[in-house]
Design an enzyme around this catalytic site. Structure first.
Site, short mmCIF file in Angstrom:
data_model
loop_
_atom_site.label_atom_id
_atom_site.label_comp_id
_atom_site.label_asym_id
_atom_site.label_seq_id
_atom_site.Cartn_x
_atom_site.Cartn_y
_atom_site.Cartn_z
N ASN A 421 0.84 -1.19 0.00
CA ASN A 421 0.00 0.00 0.00
C ASN A 421 0.88 1.24 0.00
OD1 ASN A 421 -2.63 1.51 0.55
ND2 ASN A 421 -1.40 2.15 2.30
N GLU A 422 0.65 2.12 -0.95
CA GLU A 422 1.36 3.40 -1.03
C GLU A 422 2.87 3.19 -1.00
OE1 GLU A 422 -0.29 5.99 1.96
OE2 GLU A 422 -2.25 6.04 0.99
#
Length: 816
Positions: A421-422
């Site tokens: 994530n990210e």
């Protein structure tokens, strides 16, 4: 010692043990929130009150989180460091030469386990399950004099957890959630016979038409000397009927041992509408002992159509999703089974059929609930923000991905393994090398497909890796971090065309519960449009940069309801859409948002951190559910305001075909629901209001079914100036809990209904503030909502004085 409840019934009197034993260890624990000088400090014989009886220990129950309250303390950084737990167990393994295990369902983030002074195991990783074999350590301790003399026949267990900051561990401390410490999921004592299964894998599959089902059952045994065992495998249908049974003699019990291939014609198919579950039961018989393990499985077929929608069992299913962090008021990560069940049932009642479990492997109880409630799952490992570390960091990510897949392999609800994530967010290392991140992402992608070819891989917001995984979600925050919400559909379609399989996870915005607005879309006037709505670095900050609603808006529930309403009505007109997931279902704590209206809280939930519903909950329900419902906007808005005789909109959220509104007993007419008539799907009435009290009622009809809702509010026409004084009042006192409200008034005594001043509560006396909850009415330092704020006090049957202060105003007190 009181050791919980038995999860399996276990012994047959006068005969051989028929199954493994497993019990939760919840009671009789002691805790200290600091490190010890060494294990000897934990176990040394010291009488109560002696000078050596330090540090001081506190009785606790498991699950327990080190950061149960300090994660949302407005005045402190949350504690990140070592902590200790200790207890004494009666160990009575009924199996000759059997194993005694401590089975952790999750502890954070590094865990050391001791039997007396012997360190038995270390586990690194805060979210996956792990077992610690204490058999030999227990046997060795029983030979010492301390076993009887000091511990009276009990076994001393000490556990050190540590959530200290460490750049070579995932997740990054730059992540938008707390990296908690403690034994915050259930800990179990398990007895097994010598021949026992560590993991049972039951791979269930069916074709798109659902005409044939197949189950391949394999087992991974605990290490055992060369032996053989009889394995009986049963397949049991949802009604409890035996469908298939197979018996084999298994030899060479090393590696993953194939036990059975089972087939079934026209299996009942698992879906959100009908989440039917079959049972695989494996009985392993060896040396006069039996080991029994059961797993729930489901038959379903899913497909992400290339540049198209999502199909489940051959039919389009629009994934209507949300997200979840393992976090709750008063306990942080140490949620009980009852809390988890209530939360997931509320999601289902809102109409959710999909969830992304962000951003780490979650409790097995949550996956069980997703299976039984019919909620499709994207689960991911905590490779979140910060960049890419070295060999230790990367090995942890591989290990946690492997553990997540193996531990949750049998759940029919899971369709996606999330790899990160990210990951485009740097900060933990001097080097930020996109090619190295790509290379490691490819490695994880290959590992996931090797471990489980049947499911997809996905990531969110790492554009330079979007071609690696099966499913990609860009970061689209139309109307919050970028752009306006009316751009949502076009931006989504543009992003959809860039990848083979698009699934939009994370959208929505923050709302301060209890804050409402008569002009919620005002902030949109200053927001630049036409440049997309994808979130970029720095957009989450409350300082600087271009105009955006997240920084310049009012954080009202009124605005978020409009944003949600627009997104949901647009999704009904996007036939190519696989689905979306609003971020998140429940407010959660985070170290990177100290300046939010509730400090250290991400307030994007549709319910508060204690599961109190916000208004947006009902907007989702009006689009996503079929059980007739109706809700008038503004249940937590006791005062509306405007000019005398001004026409005000009264909105109703309902899934019924028509509704009739009554104001002070007078009908305002019947409206027909039309999902494309924004806002409130056409169920809105313009009503001229004059100063005074109002009672509003709605009657909604769906066929012969009638549902109603009502609210009361006052309409204020007096204009106000700047806040000049505080008014502190007790508004209720029930069951030993006093509810206190402070109002912001101008110099004429008029309530300042748009005031958002910071309020700080304090208390002296016998009572205790119910604060550090991370809720709008459970924080001692909080922004006002419409010129007021609420706190509760546990009075303890005594006398207390509560105070409220706001910068620039005179502090006020009230005797309780």
């Amino acid at each position: 010692m009181n050791i919980l409840r038995w999860l399996f019934l276990l012994m047959i009197a006068g005969g051989p043990v028929s199954a493994q034993q497993k019990m939760r260890l919840t009671d009789n624990w002691e805790f200290v929130k600091q490190d010890a000088g060494g294990i000897w400090e934990i176990v040394r014989p010291v009488g109560k009150g002696n000078p050596e009886s330090v540090p001081l220990w506190t009785p606790v129950q498991l699950p327990h989180c080190v950061n149960a309250e300090d994660a949302v303390d407005p005045d402190l950084n949350y504690y990140q460091g070592p902590a200790w737990y200790r207890t004494q167990l009666v160990i009575d393994n009924p199996y000759s030469n059997g194993r005694t295990l401590l089975f952790f369902e999750g502890a954070g983030q590094k865990t050391d386990v001791y039997v007396y002074t012997t360190k038995v195991a270390t586990h690194i990783g805060g979210y996956d399950e792990f077992s610690v074999d204490i058999t030999e350590a227990v046997a060795a301790f029983r030979k010492t004099p301390q076993y009887q003399h000091q511990f009276k026949g009990k076994i001393p267990i000490a556990i050190r957890t540590d959530n200290s900051r460490d750049l070579e561990l995932i997740p990054s401390n730059l992540s938008d959630f707390n990296v908690y410490g403690g034994i915050y999921r259930y800990l179990n004592l398990v007895y097994t016979p010598p021949v026992a299964v560590d993991k049972l894998f039951a791979k269930a599959a069916t074709d798109k038409a659902g005409k044939a089902g197949h189950v391949h059952v394999t087992a991974r045994f605990y290490p055992v000397s060369n032996t053989s065992a009889t394995a009986t495998i049963k397949l049991i249908d949802p009604a409890g009927k035996l469908v298939h049974q197979k018996e084999i003699t298994a030899t060479g019990l090393t590696g993953d041992v194939s036990l059975a291939e089972l087939s079934i014609k026209s299996p009942q198919l698992w879906s959100p509408q009908r989440p039917v579950l079959y049972t695989v039961e494996a009985t392993i018989t060896a040396g006069g002992n039996k080991f029994v393990q059961t797993e729930k499985i489901g038959f379903r077929h899913f497909e992400f159509v290339e540049h198209g929608p999502f199909l489940l069992n051959g039919q389009r299913l629009l994934l209507r999703g949300t997200h979840r962090h393992e976090d709750h008021a008063g306990v942080a990560a140490a949620m009980t089974e009852d809390m988890m069940r209530r939360e997931m049932i509320m999601m289902k009642e809102m109409g959710v059929n999909f969830i992304r479990l962000g951003h780490y492997q979650q409790s097995r109880l949550i996956l069980d609930l997703c299976d039984s409630l019919g909620i499709v799952v994207w689960e991911e490992i905590p490779w979140c923000r910060g960049g890419l570390g070295g060999p230790v960091y990367q090995e942890q990510a591989r290990r946690m991905l492997t553990n997540m897949i193996e531990q949750h392999y049998n759940h029919p609800s899971v369709i996606i393994w999330g790899l990160g994530n990210e990951n485009d967010w740097p900060g933990d290392f001097p080097e930020f090398d996109k090619e190295k991140i790509r290379s490691f992402m490819k490695e994880l992608n290959d590992l996931s497909h090797k471990l489980d070819p049947s499911r997809k891989t996905a990531i969110r917001r790492c554009d330079f890796c979007k071609d690696i995984v099966d499913v990609y979600s860009p970061s689209i925050w139309a109307g919050w971090y970028r752009g306006v919400y009316t751009e949502y559909k076009q931006v989504s379609e543009d992003e959809f065309k860039k990848v083979n399989h698009f699934l939009h996870v994370e959208w929505g915005g923050d709302s301060h519960a209890g804050r409402h607005s008569e002009n919620p879309d005002k902030a949109l006037q200053a927001v630049k449009t036409g440049n997309g709505a994808d979130e970029r670095a720095g957009d989450a900050s409350l300082y600087g940069g271009a105009a955006r609603v997240s920084k310049d808006g009012d954080w009202s529930e009124s605005y978020i309801c409009n944003l949600v309403d627009w997104h949901l009505k647009e999704q009904e007109t996007m036939p190519w859409l696989t689905g979306t997931a609003q971020w998140p279902f429940k407010d959660f704590s985070t170290p990177v948002r100290p300046d939010n209206p509730i400090p250290y809280m991400n307030q994007k939930g549709v319910v508060e951190r204690d599961l109190t519903k916000k208004e947006a909950f009902y907007v989702f329900q009006s689009y996503w559910t079929s059980q007739p419902m109706v809700h008038i906007y503004g249940h937590s808005m006791p005062v509306r305001w405007g000019n005398e005789g001004e026409e005000k909109m009264i909105k109703v959220y309902s899934n019924c075909s028509e509704a009739e509104l009554f104001v002070n007993g007078k009908s305002c007419g019947v409206k027909k629901r039309n999902s494309q008539d924004f806002p409130a799907a056409g169920l809105r009435w313009g009503v001229r209001l004059s100063k005074g009290a109002y009672q509003v009622k709605v009657i909604a009809r769906q066929g012969k079914t009638v549902v109603t809702d009502s609210i009361n509010f006052n309409y204020q026409t007096e204009k106000w100036g700047k806040p000049a004084a505080l008014l502190l009042e007790k508004i209720s006192d029930e069951n030993g809990i006093a509810t206190i409200q402070v109002k912001l008034l101008d110099n004429k005594g008029v309530q300042c209904l748009d005031a958002a001043n910071w309020i700080r509560f304090s208390l002296a006396g016998d009572g205790k503030l119910i604060d550090n909850q991370g809720t709008s009415s459970g924080a001692r330092y909080v922004q006002a909502y419409n010129g007021r704020a609420i706190i509760r006090v546990k009075t303890n049957g005594g006398r207390s004085v509560i105070g409220a202060k706001s910068e620039g105003l005179k502090t006020v007190f009230k005797d309780l």
